[in-house]
Write a protein that holds these residues in place. Structure first.
Motif, PDB file in Angstrom:
ATOM      1  N   THR A   1       1.623  33.364   9.567  1.00 18.99           N
ATOM      2  CA  THR A   1       2.662  33.871  10.462  1.00 18.99           C
ATOM      3  C   THR A   1       4.028  33.809   9.785  1.00 18.99           C
ATOM      4  O   THR A   1       4.815  34.755   9.877  1.00 18.99           O
ATOM      5  N   ARG A   2       4.291  32.722   9.077  1.00 22.50           N
ATOM      6  CA  ARG A   2       5.564  32.620   8.344  1.00 22.50           C
ATOM      7  C   ARG A   2       5.687  33.714   7.301  1.00 22.50           C
ATOM      8  O   ARG A   2       6.753  34.301   7.120  1.00 22.50           O
ATOM      9  N   LEU A   3       4.598  33.993   6.596  1.00 22.50           N
ATOM     10  CA  LEU A   3       4.597  35.050   5.591  1.00 22.50           C
ATOM     11  C   LEU A   3       4.848  36.412   6.241  1.00 22.50           C
ATOM     12  O   LEU A   3       5.616  37.231   5.727  1.00 22.50           O
ATOM     13  N   ALA A   4       4.218  36.650   7.375  1.00 23.35           N
ATOM     14  CA  ALA A   4       4.423  37.910   8.098  1.00 23.35           C
ATOM     15  C   ALA A   4       5.865  38.052   8.560  1.00 23.35           C
ATOM     16  O   ALA A   4       6.458  39.141   8.467  1.00 23.35           O
ATOM     17  N   ILE A   5       6.462  36.970   9.050  1.00 24.69           N
ATOM     18  CA  ILE A   5       7.864  36.995   9.479  1.00 24.69           C
ATOM     19  C   ILE A   5       8.769  37.324   8.297  1.00 24.69           C
ATOM     20  O   ILE A   5       9.642  38.197   8.393  1.00 24.69           O
ATOM     21  N   ALA A   6       8.546  36.646   7.188  1.00 27.48           N
ATOM     22  CA  ALA A   6       9.361  36.896   5.999  1.00 27.48           C
ATOM     23  C   ALA A   6       9.217  38.347   5.547  1.00 27.48           C
ATOM     24  O   ALA A   6      10.219  39.016   5.258  1.00 27.48           O
ATOM     25  N   ALA A   7       7.996  38.846   5.490  1.00 25.79           N
ATOM     26  CA  ALA A   7       7.765  40.226   5.048  1.00 25.79           C
ATOM     27  C   ALA A   7       8.438  41.223   5.981  1.00 25.79           C
ATOM     28  O   ALA A   7       9.059  42.188   5.526  1.00 25.79           O
ATOM     29  N   ALA A   8       8.351  40.999   7.286  1.00 28.33           N
ATOM     30  CA  ALA A   8       8.959  41.921   8.255  1.00 28.33           C
ATOM     31  C   ALA A   8      10.478  41.964   8.086  1.00 28.33           C
ATOM     32  O   ALA A   8      11.076  43.050   8.070  1.00 28.33           O
ATOM     33  N   PHE A   9      11.097  40.808   7.932  1.00 29.84           N
ATOM     34  CA  PHE A   9      12.552  40.785   7.844  1.00 29.84           C
ATOM     35  C   PHE A   9      13.070  41.219   6.471  1.00 29.84           C
ATOM     36  O   PHE A   9      14.142  41.827   6.382  1.00 29.84           O
ATOM     37  N   VAL A  10      12.336  40.937   5.410  1.00 30.68           N
ATOM     38  CA  VAL A  10      12.743  41.447   4.091  1.00 30.68           C
ATOM     39  C   VAL A  10      12.605  42.967   4.078  1.00 30.68           C
ATOM     40  O   VAL A  10      13.486  43.678   3.580  1.00 30.68           O
ATOM     41  N   TRP A  11      11.515  43.476   4.627  1.00 32.86           N
ATOM     42  CA  TRP A  11      11.310  44.922   4.741  1.00 32.86           C
ATOM     43  C   TRP A  11      12.467  45.544   5.518  1.00 32.86           C
ATOM     44  O   TRP A  11      13.070  46.538   5.095  1.00 32.86           O
ATOM     45  N   LEU A  12      12.804  44.954   6.664  1.00 34.44           N
ATOM     46  CA  LEU A  12      13.924  45.437   7.475  1.00 34.44           C
ATOM     47  C   LEU A  12      15.218  45.440   6.666  1.00 34.44           C
ATOM     48  O   LEU A  12      15.962  46.433   6.675  1.00 34.44           O
ATOM     49  N   GLY A  13      15.483  44.364   5.960  1.00 39.06           N
ATOM     50  CA  GLY A  13      16.699  44.284   5.163  1.00 39.06           C
ATOM     51  C   GLY A  13      16.757  45.346   4.083  1.00 39.06           C
ATOM     52  O   GLY A  13      17.814  45.938   3.835  1.00 39.06           O
ATOM     53  N   MET A  14      15.624  45.607   3.444  1.00 31.58           N
ATOM     54  CA  MET A  14      15.596  46.635   2.403  1.00 31.58           C
ATOM     55  C   MET A  14      15.878  48.015   2.986  1.00 31.58           C
ATOM     56  O   MET A  14      16.625  48.806   2.403  1.00 31.58           O
ATOM     57  N   VAL A  15      15.282  48.312   4.125  1.00 31.74           N
ATOM     58  CA  VAL A  15      15.508  49.619   4.763  1.00 31.74           C
ATOM     59  C   VAL A  15      16.976  49.762   5.151  1.00 31.74           C
ATOM     60  O   VAL A  15      17.600  50.798   4.876  1.00 31.74           O
ATOM     61  N   LEU A  16      17.536  48.744   5.764  1.00 31.64           N
ATOM     62  CA  LEU A  16      18.943  48.815   6.168  1.00 31.64           C
ATOM     63  C   LEU A  16      19.855  48.964   4.953  1.00 31.64           C
ATOM     64  O   LEU A  16      20.767  49.801   4.951  1.00 31.64           O
ATOM     65  N   ALA A  17      19.611  48.176   3.912  1.00 29.27           N
ATOM     66  CA  ALA A  17      20.481  48.202   2.735  1.00 29.27           C
ATOM     67  C   ALA A  17      20.376  49.522   1.974  1.00 29.27           C
ATOM     68  O   ALA A  17      21.388  50.086   1.563  1.00 29.27           O
ATOM     69  N   ILE A  18      19.175  50.012   1.800  1.00 28.93           N
ATOM     70  CA  ILE A  18      19.005  51.219   0.994  1.00 28.93           C
ATOM     71  C   ILE A  18      19.307  52.481   1.805  1.00 28.93           C
ATOM     72  O   ILE A  18      20.080  53.332   1.373  1.00 28.93           O
TER      73      ILE A  18
END
Length: 141
Positions: free
Chosen positions: A5-22
């Motif tokens: 679950t921690r890995l899924a949370i990290a992946a979801a928020f890193v993915w979100l951050g990449m989309v927002l930043a790029i």
């Protein structure tokens, strides 16, 4: 909270951050940089978005794999499907249209604008909503 679950949370928020930043910072700003022509910006955009999409698919697989052995809520499943569905639509339907358009622009046909770009941006917004929703569900679940 378990490691998956921690890995899924990290992946979801890193993915979100990449989309927002790029998508919402880098993409529009690169065209304002001194010396960046439309041709150069499109060339950079092709490379950057191709790489982003690869990472997005990796994050989607990481989240799915991390949650594979878990009982997940319907709300979480829908949220993740919204994000992944937007990504699939972008890469299977919209990106080929954008590639054709950018190829035409790179060959000198700069007369027409692409409506596919608006569709891509709309799908980015849908994806952001899906990723925020997924992250909230994971943290709260």
């Amino acid at each position: 909270m378990d490691t998956g679950t921690r890995l899924a949370i990290a992946a979801a928020f890193v993915w979100l951050g990449m989309v927002l930043a790029i998508s919402f910072v880098e993409a529009p700003l690169k065209f304002r940089a001194p010396g960046v022509t439309l041709r150069i910006g499109l060339g950079i955009g092709r490379l950057v978005f191709r790489a982003l999409n690869v990472f997005e698919y990796v994050f989607a697989v990481v989240i799915a794999a991390a949650l594979f052995t878990h009982e997940t809520s319907t709300s979480l499943n829908i949220a993740l499907c919204v994000a992944v569905g937007a990504l699939l639509t972008q890469t299977i339907v919209v990106r080929p249209l954008l590639s054709r358009h950018s190829s035409a622009v790179l060959e000198g046909d700069e007369e027409r604008r692409s409506k596919a770009h608006l569709a891509y941006v709309a799908l980015e917004l849908v994806k952001v909503i899906g990723l925020v929703w997924t992250g909230v569900e994971l943290v709260g679940g």
